[in-house]
Each structure stands twice: as C-alpha cells, then as structure tokens.
Write an enzyme that holds these catalytic residues in place. Structure first.
Site, PDB file in Angstrom:
ATOM      1  N   GLU A  34       0.830  -1.212   0.000  1.00  0.00           N
ATOM      2  CA  GLU A  34       0.000   0.000   0.000  1.00  0.00           C
ATOM      3  C   GLU A  34       0.866   1.264   0.000  1.00  0.00           C
ATOM      4  OE1 GLU A  34      -3.017  -0.171  -0.714  1.00  0.00           O
ATOM      5  OE2 GLU A  34      -3.342  -2.300  -0.357  1.00  0.00           O
ATOM      6  N   HIS A  38       1.651   2.325  -3.462  1.00  0.00           N
ATOM      7  CA  HIS A  38       0.613   3.180  -4.060  1.00  0.00           C
ATOM      8  C   HIS A  38       0.773   4.622  -3.585  1.00  0.00           C
ATOM      9  CE1 HIS A  38      -1.694   0.139  -6.083  1.00  0.00           C
ATOM     10  NE2 HIS A  38      -2.030  -0.522  -4.980  1.00  0.00           N
TER      11      HIS A  38
END
Length: 526
Positions: free
Chosen positions: A310, A313
């Site tokens: 994550e 991202h």
C-alpha cells in the site's frame, strides 16, 4: 450535468484535436489528457445520434444497477437443511432454526469434510445471480458495440499496456511450465515479534531515504481534521525539494470500519494557474490489531508485505508531478497502477532490506537470516499452481467479455476453461463464477494483476536485485515511472525504466522466473 454528456464541450474538444497546428503546440501530457477526455466522451456514447445516445445512457444506468446487485449476491450466504450435514461438522456453520448458513469456502479449515461441504453449498448455483451475470455481460457487450467496439474487452483494454483481448494467449503461454508444490510451512507467530509497526515504518523511512531522498515525518493534526483519534498524519518531505504531500494512516481495526487494505486519494496533485503545485493528500487504510499493554502492534509477514504494498501506491501518488489532476498518481490504466505496489513486495521480501529494520521488540535481536530464508521459501508453496489459478481467472474474464452471444452458458464455459487452463476438474452443480466479485470492478481487466507483476518483476531483477538501495536506480524509477501518473503511455514508462521494449516472451519469462528456486536463493544468500 455530467461533463461527459455535454455535447458542446465534446464538439469543442473534437475541433481542438482536429487542429494539427494547435495539437503540435501542446505538451505531450496535455495532448494525452485531451485524448483521454475524448475517449471518456466516446465510451459514453456522446458521438451517437439522440436515440442511440439515450440507449447508451440507459445501458450505463442498467449496468451500474446490475453491478451493485451482482456484487451483493457474491457475498450472500447459502442456506441448507442442517440434517443434510453430519452432526459432528454442523458447529462450523451458523445455525438459523433448522437451517445452516454457509457464508464462505472455509478454505483454512483442517477438516476435509467441512471444506467439501462448504465448497458445494456456497458455490451452488443461484438462478437470480446467474440471470444477473448473464444480463450484465450482455449489457456490457451491447454498450461496447453501440459505441463502436467489437466486444467489451476491446473497449476495456483501450489505452492499457495489453491493448488487445489477444492478451489471454500470452497468459496461456505461462502454462507451458509444469506445476510444482514445495511444502515449506512457517509459523507466522514466530515472525510477529520482529515486525512491530514502529520497526516496519522505520524500515520504509530508511528505504525511501536511501532510494529517493525522502523522509516521513509525523505531524500533529488539527481538531476535526481526522475521522478517528488513531489516524496518524505523515508529511512526505524530500531532502532538497521540501514537502511533497501528506499521507493519512488509518491503520487500526475498529467497529464498522471496512476490513480491507487500500489506498485512496483525498486530493490529487496538479499544477495550479499561479505556477504552484497542489500537493497530493492520500489515505492508507489497513486492518491492524491495536497495541496491548505488554506489546506494540505486531505484524505478521503478510501484514508487513501489505503495508509495503500500500505504501507503494502512496509513493506513486506523492511523487506524481502531473499538470492535470485527471492523470495524477494512481489515476492511470489498471494494468500499470499495481506496478509500484507489487514492486514494493519485492523489497519487503529481500533480506538486505528486512535486515535493516526487523528487530525483536523486546530484545532488539535482528531477524535471523535462516528465518528470512524460510519465509522466502514458504512463498513457494504451490506457487506455480497459484499462478495457474490467476491465469485461469484472467482467461475466463476475457472469454466472458469477448464475442457475444456466448457460445455456451457461463457455467459450461467455466467448466471447459477450468479443465483446460487450471487442470483441476470442475465440481458438478457448482457455479464459482457467481462468486467472482472481480467481474464488477475488473471486468475484462483481471489480467492486470499478472501484467503488473510481470513488469514489477522485470524492474526488480534488472534495476534493484543487485542493490535494493541504489540511489541512481531510485531516481530513474521516480523520473521514468512514478512522476507521470497516467499522463504518459504506460508502455513508454516501462521502456524508459528498462531502457528497452519488452517482448511478449519477456513478460512471460518474468512471471515464470519468479517460480525459480534459485532466484530467492540469490536474495537470501548474497
């Protein structure tokens, strides 16, 4: 009014795109955004006559309704008379009077009979759900053909790295490799004491500092700024450029919070009219346990890998420096959006990276090298079989969104494709496709996971495997891949990073080589 239904705006954009002199005067990103806007207009049917345009609008509305209904149906439990099941396994399922509710596959249950019962009951065909799926696929095909595409796959792959539904033949090539299962199980609880949340965040901070010259600083929030008191705000600061943006870390479990790991944008980056850059603001959401009186928040190896994923991202969003918000950060084709996050998984599984931060929260002892080796080897458990499963999903998705009317029922296509591509026999009276929730958000794009993994694998092996802290490679990665968001053709970004144009064989070889035992040995023994 929605902008993609504004006829005058569309006509104005079309005149601009047809003016060669004006187009030559625009920078590449502006030209691409103009083309993306026109694509949005066209897939909405704005170029059609009024009657067909009205039909396209109605189809879009119906597709949206069907997606919501189908998605709800993928999670609904199935009920069965409790007397059908042996008494000694009934406690595994929720009782409701004389019925038992089966809400999932119970794949982790050690009892074979429980797994078999759950599989057959949970996947038993539901006529309403089957009707929804058939109507959804047919409606998507009708919309695609109405706006000028042969199939929904052709429409969905426009502007992606794959470009053409023939991509499914690429994934079939992967199946030339024989399946192999290596049993090498680990106990995740042995690793948790070495992966405290604080240690993992320090590891990310150290990695970003060495690779990109970036540091993460905790900032005090204002009253009313965050939606829960355990949300933390991080300022992302470059050593010479200063503040790049903010990440809100919503990491902990709480009642009514969705149980999913994800990244989403609060405010995209863009160039303002006064020349200043609007800094991006994003949220990282995880579902970590809270700390206890005797221990900090401890992550399993899977949780640690998800945190790195994550954060990949988030860095895509933080380092994007696009002129327009429409193409900022992760707002790019689906088969490229997962590349930065999957690349971070390779860093999370490299001993040289893990060794910088994995410390026992009580003793300060580093994670022993042999434990890292075992962790890497554990990922080889039926890795080829898992790859074949992903290929099966991708191929099935492409067939469903290919030429219509479908030559057989969705269940017959499932049976045929499963036995041909995955190798395991179809179980009679089951309809797994009715639980395939990715058909909603990833319709005709499920292959994106494999495409992104192939690109991330190539980037890792060519650019970072020798030295995961190589600053020059980090700068190239930022310049060629992270900075552009969706403002540049994805394949051009990949070419810029690899300094070559990858072939179909390169994509296949990248995925297959990840199954090679010797590659992980290099990581752990170097």
């Amino acid at each position: 009014m929605l902008l993609n239904t504004d006829v005058e705006l569309c006509q104005s954009l079309r005149r601009l795109l047809a003016d060669e002199i004006v187009m030559r005067s625009l920078d590449p990103e502006t030209r691409r955004v103009a083309e993306l806007f026109m694509f949005d207009f066209e897939i909405s049917g704005i170029h059609l006559d009024e009657e067909k345009r009205k039909k396209a609008v109605n189809l879009n509305v119906r597709i949206l309704d069907l997606c919501n209904e189908f998605l709800t149906g993928t999670h609904l439990p199935n009920k069965i008379d409790k007397h059908v099941l042996p008494e000694h396994i009934r406690y595994n399922f929720t009782a409701e009077g004389n019925y038992l509710q089966v809400a999932g596959l119970h794949a982790d249950c050690p009892d074979d009979l429980v797994r078999e019962a759950a599989y057959k009951i949970f996947l038993y065909p539901n006529a309403e759900q089957l009707s929804r799926l058939e109507e959804l696929l047919a409606s998507r095909n009708s919309l695609a053909q109405l706006v000028g595409y042969d199939t929904f796959s052709h429409r969905a792959l426009q502007g992606t790295m794959a470009r053409n539904p023939g991509i499914r033949h690429v994934w079939k090539d992967i199946l030339r490799n024989s399946m192999h299962c290596v049993r090498y199980n680990i106990d995740p609880s042995l690793y948790c004491p070495f992966f405290s949340l604080g240690a993992c965040m320090e590891g990310l901070n150290s990695l970003f500092s060495q690779l990109l010259g970036i540091s993460l600083y905790a900032e005090q929030t204002q009253r009313g700024e965050v939606w829960s008191e355990d949300v933390r705000k991080l300022a992302v600061v470059h050593e010479t450029e200063g503040l790049l943006g903010y990440i809100y870390c919503d990491f902990f479990q709480r009642p009514d919070k969705p149980h999913q790991d994800c990244h989403f944008t609060v405010r995209g980056g863009r160039l303002r009219e006064n020349g200043e850059y609007q800094l991006p603001v994003v949220v990282l959401m995880l579902s970590l346990p809270h700390s206890t009186r005797g221990a900090p928040t401890l992550l399993s190896p899977g949780m640690m890998e998800n945190l790195f994923h994550e954060m990949g991202h988030a860095m895509h969003s933080m380092l994007g420096r696009t002129r327009y918000q429409h193409v900022t950060g992760t707002r790019c084709p689906t088969d490229f959006a997962e590349v930065p996050s999957i690349l971070m998984e390779y860093f999370a599984n490299d001993y040289r990276v893990v060794n910088q931060f994995a410390r026992h929260y009580k003793t300060g002892q580093p994670l022993p090298k042999n434990m890292v080796s075992r962790l890497c080897e554990s990922k080889k458990v039926c890795a080829a079989a898992d790859m074949q499963l992903q290929v099966f999903y991708a191929v099935l998705d492409q067939i469903y969104h290919g030429k219509h009317p479908l030559r057989k029922s969705t269940t017959e296509i499932l049976k045929e494709t499963q036995e041909k591509v995955y190798g395991l026999p179809y179980v009679p009276n089951t309809a797994w496709q009715l639980r395939f929730s990715h058909l909603v958000g990833y319709g005709a794009k499920y292959y994106s996971y494999l495409m992104s993994r192939a690109v991330a694998s190539m980037v890792w092996k060519q650019c970072f495997a020798q030295d995961p802290f190589d600053r020059a490679m980090g700068e190239r990665y930022r310049r060629e891949m992270l900075a552009h968001g969706g403002g540049k053709e994805p394949i051009l970004m990949v070419q810029g990073m690899l300094q070559k144009s990858p072939s179909v064989e390169d994509f296949v070889d990248a995925l297959v080589s990840d199954l090679d035992q010797d590659f992980e040995t290099f990581i752990t023994d170097s």
